[in-house]
Design a protein around this motif. Structure first.
Motif, short mmCIF file in Angstrom:
data_model
loop_
_atom_site.label_atom_id
_atom_site.label_comp_id
_atom_site.label_asym_id
_atom_site.label_seq_id
_atom_site.Cartn_x
_atom_site.Cartn_y
_atom_site.Cartn_z
N ASP A 90 7.40 12.09 6.47
CA ASP A 90 6.62 12.18 7.70
C ASP A 90 5.16 11.78 7.49
O ASP A 90 4.46 11.39 8.43
CB ASP A 90 6.69 13.59 8.28
N LEU A 91 4.69 11.88 6.24
CA LEU A 91 3.31 11.52 5.92
C LEU A 91 3.19 10.08 5.44
O LEU A 91 2.13 9.46 5.56
CB LEU A 91 2.77 12.45 4.84
N GLY A 92 4.24 9.55 4.88
CA GLY A 92 4.24 8.21 4.32
C GLY A 92 5.44 8.05 3.42
O GLY A 92 6.09 9.03 3.05
N PRO A 93 5.76 6.84 3.02
CA PRO A 93 7.01 6.60 2.30
C PRO A 93 7.09 7.21 0.91
O PRO A 93 8.20 7.41 0.39
CB PRO A 93 7.08 5.07 2.22
N LEU A 94 5.94 7.55 0.27
CA LEU A 94 5.97 7.96 -1.13
C LEU A 94 5.32 9.32 -1.39
O LEU A 94 4.95 9.63 -2.52
CB LEU A 94 5.29 6.89 -2.00
N PHE A 95 5.21 10.14 -0.37
CA PHE A 95 4.59 11.45 -0.56
C PHE A 95 5.61 12.47 -1.06
O PHE A 95 6.77 12.46 -0.64
CB PHE A 95 3.98 11.95 0.75
N TYR A 96 5.14 13.35 -1.95
CA TYR A 96 5.97 14.45 -2.44
C TYR A 96 5.06 15.67 -2.58
O TYR A 96 3.95 15.57 -3.09
CB TYR A 96 6.60 14.12 -3.80
N LEU A 146 2.42 9.38 -4.21
CA LEU A 146 2.89 8.69 -5.40
C LEU A 146 2.66 7.20 -5.21
O LEU A 146 2.40 6.74 -4.09
CB LEU A 146 4.36 9.00 -5.64
N THR A 147 2.74 6.44 -6.28
CA THR A 147 2.33 5.04 -6.21
C THR A 147 3.49 4.08 -5.98
O THR A 147 3.35 3.09 -5.26
CB THR A 147 1.58 4.65 -7.50
N THR A 148 4.65 4.36 -6.55
CA THR A 148 5.77 3.42 -6.46
C THR A 148 7.05 4.14 -6.05
O THR A 148 7.21 5.33 -6.31
CB THR A 148 6.01 2.73 -7.81
N PRO A 149 7.99 3.41 -5.43
CA PRO A 149 9.29 4.02 -5.12
C PRO A 149 10.00 4.54 -6.37
O PRO A 149 10.66 5.58 -6.33
CB PRO A 149 10.06 2.86 -4.48
N ALA A 167 0.84 -1.19 0.00
CA ALA A 167 0.00 0.00 0.00
C ALA A 167 0.88 1.24 0.00
O ALA A 167 1.70 1.42 0.91
CB ALA A 167 -0.90 -0.01 1.23
N PRO A 168 0.77 2.12 -0.98
CA PRO A 168 1.63 3.31 -1.04
C PRO A 168 1.52 4.22 0.18
O PRO A 168 2.52 4.83 0.57
CB PRO A 168 1.13 4.04 -2.29
N TYR A 169 0.34 4.33 0.78
CA TYR A 169 0.19 5.21 1.94
C TYR A 169 1.15 4.85 3.07
O TYR A 169 1.67 5.72 3.75
CB TYR A 169 -1.23 5.12 2.50
N THR A 170 1.35 3.54 3.26
CA THR A 170 2.10 3.08 4.44
C THR A 170 3.29 2.20 4.13
O THR A 170 4.17 2.02 4.98
CB THR A 170 1.16 2.31 5.38
N GLY A 171 3.31 1.60 2.94
CA GLY A 171 4.35 0.64 2.62
C GLY A 171 4.09 -0.75 3.14
O GLY A 171 4.92 -1.65 2.98
N GLY A 221 -2.62 4.99 -3.91
CA GLY A 221 -2.27 6.11 -3.04
C GLY A 221 -2.95 7.41 -3.42
O GLY A 221 -2.65 8.45 -2.83
N LYS A 222 -3.89 7.38 -4.37
CA LYS A 222 -4.55 8.62 -4.77
C LYS A 222 -5.61 9.02 -3.75
O LYS A 222 -5.98 8.24 -2.86
CB LYS A 222 -5.15 8.50 -6.16
#
Length: 531
Positions: free
Chosen positions: A376-382, A344-347, A45-49, A112-113
């Motif tokens: 701080d919000l999740g692994p894939l946020f920009y 974002l969806t993927t690393p 899950a993109p939100y949390t990994g 993650g949208k």
């Protein structure tokens, strides 16, 4: 780099919603065409990994089996009346709307949208299913055409399904791109073998599950899971037509392979889309439009805007309004409508966005908003990012970023704006902002893009489903939506019935006399105004 504006309080990441139960994931996974002992792959899950789904992986042999079953099922499906197929698609339409919360949860969990971006996909598929269900009889029915000899030649155009269509759909719009391309192919009487992106396969499988609930016969629409390098060859080998959405590089290979097999293909590929703000634009409306154009689905949208050309006379006012609105966006994860920008969806996508922005800043670009990742919000946020002072030596100048990043360029007049907007091999979507509708349409007609929106970002053209949508140049070939979106999945056939007499002279008339008679007839027909 500009000082970061905190904006509203971020939305705290949420755990997976209750609707995404292990039982649901397991049920959807069983829809994958794969062997009982297939290898497995786990998505996150993109939100949390955190792990999301455990899916079976299809082999080339599984793909071959899917095509074999599809060919058998397609014969009966094509023999079904358009009216019966219409009933199934309209039931699917109703189920999508009734069960939308499940779809929204799936799309958010996999991509993650935000929920508002996911809801646009629900509306898109409902509109697509309804349009093709109710338009197919008109578009696919026999058409009388002018015969070679008036009255004596009865000519009819028929439409036959291609057979089995292969659909390769991407991760960024997992419902729109998966179901949206399958629906017209199915309505035209084809079977479909589809490879959705593994990251968002659950959403595609959910659509398949609902289509079966709506009454679609077994085997007509099948899904396979796997990397293109593993099963792409088998998909191409079995297909009677190829529908692909993805990168330009992959699209070129698919076009080459389809050409070798002499089958058709439709390819929606990359873009570096431009928005033009003319000096007479409504600045507040244009600034709102720029936010809507640049940051949906965290910029991971084929028709989103990455280049902004703004008339010098209004540049400062526009930039101030756009930056202020961007800084007010709520970025974060939530399975409700409280977030404006998601993850974002993927690393790999985060790495691309970060690299593009860092490269631009290192070479002198100025960051007006955003410009950094948000772990701080999740692994894939920009953060939604606005740049200026971007020059041709920067990677993002003419390469697609596919993230929440846009560059602003001042222009002197409409001519310069058009020239610079067209200064790319891509040609997917564009946007023009002006108070003068006629002027906006004239500028739009000068842009090298498959769709152009005046005083809208992209939704006006995308939502006008009776009109074709697709790219020019490196943005692809073929069209979805409108008549093109279903007719591409058919083979046209001309049946000409010649009555009384044909084209050879009667036995008692010499060829020379016959030629004179035909010449006179053609002259009279032309003078009569006939086409």
């Amino acid at each position: 780099m500009a000082t970061h504006h905190a904006g509203p309080a971020p939305v705290v990441p949420s755990p997976l919603p209750p609707s995404l139960t292990p039982a649901l994931v397991k049920r959807l996974a069983r829809r994958v065409t794969a062997a009982a002992n297939a290898a497995r792959i786990t998505t996150s899950a993109p939100y949390t990994g955190t792990p999301l789904a455990d899916l079976p992986v299809s082999t080339p042999a599984d793909v071959e089996s899917a095509f074999a079953r599809a060919r058998t099922a397609q014969r009966d499906w094509a023999g079904m009346s358009v009216r019966e197929r219409k009933k199934i698609l309209l039931r699917f339409h109703d189920l999508v709307l009734a069960r939308q919360d499940e779809a929204l949860d799936l799309m958010q969990a996999e991509s993650g949208k935000t929920r508002r971006d996911a809801f646009l996909e629900v509306t898109d598929i409902a509109i697509t299913a309804r349009y093709y269900a109710r338009s197919a009889a008109r578009l696919l029915g026999p058409k009388r055409r002018r015969g070679a000899i008036p009255v004596l030649t009865r000519t009819t155009e028929l439409r036959h399904p291609k057979g089995v269509v292969a659909v390769i759909s991407p991760w960024n719009y997992p419902l729109s791109m998966a179901a949206g391309d399958a629906v017209p192919a199915l309505m035209a009487g084809n079977a479909v073998v589809q490879k959705p992106d593994t990251q968002t396969a659950l959403t595609a499988l959910w659509a398949l599950d609902l289509m079966h609930e709506a009454g679609l016969p077994s085997g007509v629409w099948q899904m396979v899971i796997g990397r293109g390098g593993s099963i792409g060859g088998a998909l191409m080998a079995g297909a009677d037509y190829m529908m692909f959405t993805g990168s330009t590089a992959s699209g070129r290979r698919i076009a080459r392979d389809a050409g070798e097999r002499l089958i058709g293909s439709s390819l929606e590929l990359g873009g570096k889309n431009a928005m033009l703000v003319l000096e007479d634009a409504d600045i507040d409306r244009a600034a709102d439009g720029a936010v809507a154009a640049c940051f949906p689905s965290a910029g991971q949208l084929c028709v989103s805007i990455e280049r902004l050309y703004v008339a010098e006379a209004v540049r400062d006012r526009f930039v101030a309004a756009f930056v202020a609105r961007t800084n007010e966006l709520r970025i974060g994860a939530a399975y409700d409508y409280s977030s404006d920008v998601g993850s974002l969806t993927t690393p790999a996508q985060l790495n691309t966005v970060t690299a593009h922005v860092d490269d631009a800043v290192a070479k002198g670009a100025t960051v007006l908003a955003g410009g950094r990742a948000r772990p701080d919000l999740g692994p894939l946020f920009y953060e939604p990012t606005i740049l200026t002072d971007v020059t041709p030596d920067m990677t993002l100048y003419d390469n697609e970023t596919f993230g929440p990043v846009v560059s602003i360029y001042p222009v002197r007049d409409d001519e310069e704006a058009i020239t610079r907007a067209n200064g790319t091999p891509y040609g997917l979507n564009a946007s023009v902002w002006t108070r003068n509708g006629a002027r906006g349409r004239a500028v739009a007609a000068s842009l090298h893009a498959g769709t152009v929106n005046v005083n809208e970002a992209f939704a006006a053209a995308w939502g006008s489903i009776d009109a074709p949508m697709g790219g020019m140049g490196d943005s692809g070939i073929g069209r979805r939506h409108g008549a093109d979106g279903i007719l591409k999945y058919t083979e046209p056939q001309t049946v000409a019935h010649q009555r009384i007499h044909g084209f050879t002279p009667p036995a008692r008339i010499s060829p020379q006399t016959w030629a004179l008679l035909m010449t006179t007839a053609l002259t009279v027909i032309k003078k009569a105004g006939s086409r």
